[in-house]
Design an enzyme around this catalytic site. Structure first.
Site, PDB file in Angstrom:
ATOM      1  N   SER A 189      12.622   0.783   9.967  1.00  0.00           N
ATOM      2  CA  SER A 189      11.782  -0.389   9.725  1.00  0.00           C
ATOM      3  C   SER A 189      11.976  -1.417  10.843  1.00  0.00           C
ATOM      4  CB  SER A 189      12.078  -0.965   8.332  1.00  0.00           C
ATOM      5  OG  SER A 189      11.068  -1.854   7.930  1.00  0.00           O
ATOM      6  N   GLU A 317       4.601   4.862   2.490  1.00  0.00           N
ATOM      7  CA  GLU A 317       5.419   3.721   2.882  1.00  0.00           C
ATOM      8  C   GLU A 317       5.151   2.470   2.046  1.00  0.00           C
ATOM      9  OE1 GLU A 317       7.749   3.493   5.276  1.00  0.00           O
ATOM     10  OE2 GLU A 317       7.362   5.039   6.774  1.00  0.00           O
ATOM     11  N   HIS A 413       8.618   3.652   1.461  1.00  0.00           N
ATOM     12  CA  HIS A 413       9.423   3.031   2.510  1.00  0.00           C
ATOM     13  C   HIS A 413      10.888   2.987   2.092  1.00  0.00           C
ATOM     14  CE1 HIS A 413       9.912   0.614   6.088  1.00  0.00           C
ATOM     15  NE2 HIS A 413      10.516  -0.353   5.415  1.00  0.00           N
TER      16      HIS A 413
END
Length: 507
Positions: A189, A317, A413
């Site tokens: 990320s 995600e 995610h």
């Protein structure tokens, strides 16, 4: 030798000696300073070398986290400690300078506003033990301390902290049994976005040989946008957007200013465009100096052709953010249409998405377009840019669904974090595996992550073919892993020809 001495090891760094402890077959050093505390006259400045110390410093406890949005369990709030935030942690099979093991350096995510290297979810013991290599985690400044664009201070201070940590690794890791010529950075990320920046930053050149970028966010700010957001952040603290004016403000108050502005960002859509709905007022800034250029065109021009690269993303995600907002199953047509208008590429992007996914619900369209814009497209474009620049990249997609919540979170995610580190009960792992015990499939996939990542750190080959723009082969990580053409072909076609740019200031 006493039992206590046998359970400890001393390594001399450039600043002084540190003592680590033997734990589970590894020697672990925690809280080792790699830069001086960025406080007082050094507040909002580029990192400086740490002060030297006499004697041997116990490296048994993680350093305090940098000031950040969320409180860290078991610690005081943001701003804890005496500003001694810039510390590193090392897991090593053997602190023997002759060992020359490969080194993995972790860069955490957290929307550039939270996270720290001592987080329980980043316990690196399994990676170091399974791969027989050295793992380093460290803290870097986040939020206003690290990323707010203000006058009288360098941009991207958090990225400069990362460079300082990598310089510390190069100068000192041999003493911990690592090879400074075999350093691989890996991150997820915001950590992956940081790696994208490091690949093209002049200050980071030569500091690592390989890179693994997990879920690369495409949010990079233009200098104009960053300065406008910086002014709004400072105004929330009742100050002007300058280092001199903000240096006297307690870090806790600046954290609060960032949180207050984040809650208002949706109202700034007319000025900040696509950045506004992200409710994240921080990102790397293409300032022309620290980060001279956007990563994608710079990679395509060959900026990092000598760096081996692994990139990948998770299939679903954006579902994590919908879940954290308590809105799973609650996204209606109005919000889906707004998201498509905001993020789908081109003037006919919304209609193109609906045509490409005719059976998708409003919630699925809402998630899909934001998954693609924020993570999937930037990630795969990074691989393509690396190829265009004469380099090599390997790509993957995680499609195995998280078992928590009856599988409702999908391959969302951050699912790769507990799988990679094997920390199924820590941090987001507690949500993603809630109410379940990791079964044989989860444990096998977790072991596969570590085997691939450590093999890449050792050899440059994660165990599947390199990506190319004709076959577009990727490693799909699921209950039955397979190498197949990139599964998101519809996304690839929808975004074909769309250029990633630094987010602009509108109006």
């Amino acid at each position: 030798m006493t039992d206590i001495q046998a359970a400890e090891a001393v390594v001399r760094t450039a600043a002084g000696a540190v003592r680590g402890r033997r734990e589970d077959g590894l020697t672990v050093f925690r809280g080792v300073p790699f830069a001086a505390p960025p406080v007082g006259a050094a507040r909002f400045a580029a990192p400086r070398p740490p002060a030297k110390w006499d004697g041997t410093r116990d490296a048994y406890a993680f350093g305090p986290p940098p000031p950040q949005d969320l409180l860290v369990p078991g610690r005081r709030g943001p701003g804890s400690g005496d500003g001694d935030w810039l510390t590193a942690n090392v897991w090593t099979p053997d602190a023997d300078p002759a060992a020359r093991r490969p080194v993995l350096v972790w860069i955490y995510g957290g929307a550039y506003k939270l996270g720290h290297g001592g987080s329980p979810g980043y316990d690196a013991r399994r990676i170091a033990a399974d791969g027989d290599l050295v793992v380093v985690t460290f803290n870097y400044r986040v939020g206003m301390e690290g990323f707010a664009r203000i006058g009288g201070a360098p941009a991207n201070r958090g990225l400069l902290d990362q460079v300082a940590a990598l310089e510390w690794v190069r100068a000192n890791i041999a003493g911990f049994g690592g090879d400074p010529g075999q350093v691989t950075v890996f991150g997820e990320s915001a950590g992956a976005g940081s790696i994208a920046a490091l690949l093209v930053m002049p200050a980071a050149a030569g500091l690592f040989r390989r890179a693994i970028a997990q879920s690369v966010p495409g949010t990079f700010f233009s200098d104009e946008l960053a300065r406008d957001i910086g002014a709004a952040l400072a105004a929330e603290a009742g100050r002007r957007p300058t280092a001199a004016d903000l240096a006297a403000v307690d870090p806790d108050r600046l954290v609060g200013a960032g949180q207050t502005l984040a809650a208002k960002m949706a109202g700034y859509t007319g000025r900040w465009g696509q950045a506004a709905p992200t409710v994240t007022p921080y990102s790397p800034v293409v300032d022309g100096e620290v980060l001279p250029v956007l990563p994608w065109p710079a990679l395509a021009a060959g900026a990092a052709r000598d760096v081996d690269l692994v990139v990948g993303h998770n299939r679903d995600e954006f579902r994590l953010f919908v879940a954290l907002a308590g809105q799973l199953g609650q996204i209606g047509e109005e919000r889906a249409a707004a998201a498509l208008r905001m993020y789908a590429p081109g003037p006919d992007g919304a209609a193109a998405y609906r045509a490409a996914f005719p059976a998708a619900s409003a919630g699925e369209l809402y998630e899909k377009v934001q998954t693609d814009w924020l993570f999937a497209v930037p990630t795969m474009r990074l691989a393509e840019a690396q190829l265009a620049g004469g380099g090599r990249a390997h790509a993957y997609e995680l499609t195995w669904p998280a078992p928590g919540g009856g599988g409702a979170l999908g391959a969302c995610h951050a699912l790769d974090l507990p799988l990679l580190f094997g920390t199924f009960r820590a941090d987001l792992g507690a949500l993603l595996f809630a109410g379940t015990e990791p079964d044989a499939t989860a444990l096998a996939l977790s072991a596969r992550f570590r085997a691939s990542w450590t093999a890449f750190a050792r050899t440059g080959d994660p165990g599947w073919p390199a990506y190319d723009t004709e076959r577009r082969l990727v490693q799909v990580l699921d209950a039955e892993p397979a190498v197949v053409p990139y599964p998101e072909e519809k996304t690839h076609r929808l975004w074909d020809g769309h250029e990633i740019t630094a987010l602009p200031l509108l109006g």
